[in-house]
Every structure is written in structure tokens, then in C-alpha cells.
Design an enzyme around this catalytic site. Structure first.
Site, mmCIF file in Angstrom:
data_model
loop_
_atom_site.group_PDB
_atom_site.id
_atom_site.type_symbol
_atom_site.label_atom_id
_atom_site.label_comp_id
_atom_site.label_asym_id
_atom_site.label_seq_id
_atom_site.Cartn_x
_atom_site.Cartn_y
_atom_site.Cartn_z
ATOM 1 N N HIS A 1 -9.778 1.791 -1.892
ATOM 2 C CA HIS A 1 -8.347 1.598 -1.631
ATOM 3 C C HIS A 1 -7.729 0.671 -2.680
ATOM 4 C CE1 HIS A 1 -4.563 0.977 0.211
ATOM 5 N NE2 HIS A 1 -4.891 0.046 1.108
ATOM 6 N N CYS B 1 0.389 3.099 5.644
ATOM 7 C CA CYS B 1 1.088 1.874 6.061
ATOM 8 C C CYS B 1 0.977 0.838 4.949
ATOM 9 C CB CYS B 1 0.494 1.326 7.354
ATOM 10 S SG CYS B 1 -1.221 0.761 7.178
ATOM 11 N N CYS C 1 0.814 -1.220 0.000
ATOM 12 C CA CYS C 1 0.000 0.000 0.000
ATOM 13 C C CYS C 1 0.848 1.271 0.000
ATOM 14 C CB CYS C 1 -0.934 0.007 1.199
ATOM 15 S SG CYS C 1 -1.976 -1.455 1.327
#
Length: 394
Positions: free
Chosen positions: A349, A379, A91
């Protein structure tokens, strides 16, 4: 971390973020990249010949796309001589492309393009044990989208995030409240036209997609409270976590010599990377923000805009609490300034893209509010985190 060679965000755009199996399902990741890259060059009025390098972040490279950044550059019409780099920090990947561009320009590069991208809808399953054949027994098919942590015994990331959140005093009710707020803030920003200059339409086989598909206008605490936690975890549900999404974000970064008489979007003041234990991701963004502010001689109260990726609602809530370091009043103040236009729980996301979106959104919100400092953190990668500190153009 010095002021010797300022780095500027000239401009940026993103695609709409699509639902898993939604409007972007049939758009190849190469096509999604080329449309987004061409879009940012048009928006910034920037020539491909002025770009020194392209850095592309993507979390699902194992899905089978070879040397993706090079394929993206060729598809978008960049010169054959352009150096490219493909990045996989899960990510964090999209934000890492901004950090690498910052480093390159400080070392003398003219300008760079930072791309974060993911097509989770096109991520294949992996069929193991087929290269050399299997005489007997079952063949193992792995679904990368189960998002397990191999450094934590193969446990679900959602489960370990919930467990870490509870250990740090952030329970289910607080996570659901953060999720509901994410949707409410998104729709408020949408109605105010905040995303009009951020999103570009993407051409698909079924027509153009021009709006995010993930946000739920009917999200409410009562509905969220009825959902069952996933993967045997204590708190994370389908309602207080983002979906599996498709999308891309691109930004043009440049040094002062390349800016000329343009007015940039924001200045990239600094960039940091940190890492911790394999299950520490839920609070690492808070530590990264604390570190980057300390190195800049700032405090959390100096920041006007904060973007923390809602890998889960727990991540943003725990990271704000971590940054406040026990000061409950400060925690409330920081929460008010965090993800003011909604976060990933609402927007979606696409793993490789989200880090770049946070930087773009933070820069645009900083310009909108007239503040001076913005910080974005994310994160990813089994206990890693990135943070970027932005300063308003003065």
C-alpha cells in the site's frame, strides 16, 4: 453522472510495489514517476502532445517535494505548456486523479494522465523548532510514517480502525482470515499471469525490479494468530495490515474523440467523493459504493468486480458488510467478488498510489471475466472516501 460524454481508460501500468527500504528505496520519487509515466505512454501508444493535463496524487507531500506533479511532467518529457495538479487526499489521492481526469474530459479535455505515487522509503522525518532556533530544551523530530490521526487526538490510524471494526462486528479472526485470503488470491493470480501486463520493471541503482516485494507465500492463519496487535489497538497486526511501501501507477484517460479506432480497457461511468467522522474510514468505502451504484440505478448484485483498498484487512471486511446492509448471504456473495487477485495486505500500500491501482486492477479484471460492471473504492484522509464505477467496453 450522465452519459453525455463517455470517458475511457485507454490503458495503464504500475511499477512493482517495493518493501519499505527494499528494491525501490534508492529510486527518487521523481525518477519513479518519470519511468512510470513513460511506461504508460509506451503501453498506450499515446503521444505526450495529446495529453491535456497531468494529475498526480501523493500522500506524503509534506516530506518536502515542492510542486511534485510539475517535476514529474518535466522529468517524463511532457511539454512545458502542460498543466499539472498535485493532489493530497492521503490514500484517496491516486483514485482522485482518475476522478479529476473524468471530470476534465467530460468538460472537453482531449485526454489526461492519472498518476498515483509514493516513496515511503524516502519520506523524511521532520525536525521541528529549528527555523528560528531553540534556546533550551529538546527538539521534536516527527516521523510522518507513524500515521497518526490529528483529528482523533493523535491516535494511531491502525488503533482506531480496529476499534471501529470491532464496534461493527468484525473481529480479529475475520480480519486475519481476510489477510490470509489476500495473499492466497495474489499468488493464484500471479501463477495465472494476471500481473504480467500490469507491472513494468523499474530501473534502480542495483538493477531492475520487476516483481512485487511485499507478498508472503507462507502467510497462514496460524502464523497470523500469533501476532500481537499494534499501537495498543484491539485487532490490527503487522499481518492483517499492509506494509509501508513504494510504488507508482499511471493511467491514460481519453474522451471518445481521442479514442479513434482503439479498443479501450474500460469506460469510467462515474466518480464520487464522500466524507464522514475522522475515524469512519474503515466503513466509508462500503457507503461510497452503495451511493455510486444507487446513482447509476444499480444494486450490489449487479457488480461483477469489486476492489476495496485493504488499508487494513478490517477496511475491506467491514466495507463489504456495510454494503450488504445486514444481508448475510449478500455479504458472502460480495466478498467472493472483492479483491479477487489479492489486495493491499498482500500487494502493498504505497499510500498515494493505491487508489489508482484499484482502478487499473478493476478494469483489467472486468475485461478478464467478461462482466459488465466493476467498482473500486478507497478510504483515506481522516474520514474521506472515493469510488469509481467502471463499465466494460461493449
Amino acid at each position: 453522472m450522465t452519459d453525455l460524454d463517455p470517458v475511457w481508460i485507454i490503458d495503464g501500468v504500475r511499477s512493482p510495489f517495493g518493501r519499505f527500504g527494499g528494491g525501490l528505496r534508492d529510486v527518487s520519487v521523481v525518477d519513479l514517476a518519470q519511468q512510470t509515466l513513460r511506461g504508460v505512454l509506451r503501453r498506450a501508444d499515446w503521444s505526450v502532445d495529446d495529453v491535456s493535463e497531468l494529475n498526480a496524487g501523493m500522500a506524503m507531500i509534506e516530506g518536502g517535494l515542492m510542486v511534485p506533479a510539475r517535476q514529474y511532467a518535466v522529468a517524463a518529457g511532457f511539454p512545458d505548456t502542460l498543466p499539472t495538479l498535485s493532489i493530497d487526499r492521503a490514500c484517496c489521492s491516486g483514485m482522485t486523479t482518475v476522478g479529476l481526469g473524468w471530470r476534465a474530459i467530460r468538460d472537453g479535455a482531449h485526454s489526461t494522465v492519472a498518476l498515483g505515487i509514493e516513496s515511503m522509503s524516502q519520506t523524511p522525518r521532520l525536525l521541528h523548532e529549528t527555523r528560528w532556533g531553540s534556546k533550551r530544551g529538546d527538539l521534536v523530530v516527527e516521523d510522518l510514517l507513524m500515521l497518526r490521526n490529528p483529528l482523533a487526538g493523535g491516535q494511531s490510524i491502525a488503533r482506531t480502525a480496529g476499534e471501529e471494526a470491532v464496534r461493527r462486528g468484525v473481529g480479529r479472526e475475520e480480519q486475519d482470515a481476510w489477510a490470509a485470503q489476500s495473499h492466497a488470491r495474489y499468488f493464484a493470480a500471479l501463477s495465472e499471469g494476471f500481473f504480467d501486463d500490469e507491472i513494468i520493471p523499474i530501473t534502480t541503482p542495483k538493477g531492475d525490479l520487476a516483481a512485487d516485494e511485499q507478498p508472503r507465500a507462507d502467510s497462514a492463519l496460524e502464523k497470523l494468530a500469533q501476532l500481537t496487535p499494534v499501537y495498543g489497538g484491539p485487532t490490527v497486526t503487522a499481518g492483517n495490515a499492509p506494509g509501508l511501501n513504494d510504488g507508482a501507477v499511471a493511467l491514460v484517460l481519453a474522451g471518445s474523440r481521442a479514442v479513434g479506432d482503439r479498443t479501450p480497457l474500460a469506460r469510467v461511468h462515474s466518480y464520487v467523493q464522500m466524507a464522514g467522522a475522522p475515524t469512519s474510514s474503515v466503513f466509508l468505502p462500503g457507503l461510497a459504493i452503495a451511493r455510486i451504484l444507487d446513482e447509476a440505478g444499480l444494486t450490489a448484485r449487479d457488480v461483477d468486480v469489486i476492489e476495496i483498498n485493504e488499508a487494513f484487512a478490517a477496511t475491506a471486511a467491514v466495507s463489504v458488510k456495510t454494503l450488504a446492509d445486514g444481508d448475510e448471504g449478500l455479504a458472502v456473495h460480495l466478498a467472493e467478488r472483492t479483491n479477487m487477485n489479492g489486495g493491499a495486505v498482500a500487494i502493498g500500500h504505497p499510500t498515494g498510489a493505491s487508489g489508482a491501482r484499484l482502478v487499473l486492477t478493476a478494469a483489467r479484471q472486468l475485461q478478464r471475466t467478461g462482466g459488465r460492471w466493476a467498482v473500486a473504492a478507497i478510504c483515506g484522509g481522516f474520514g474521506q472516501t472515493d469510488a469509481v464505477l467502471l463499465e466494460a467496453v461493449r
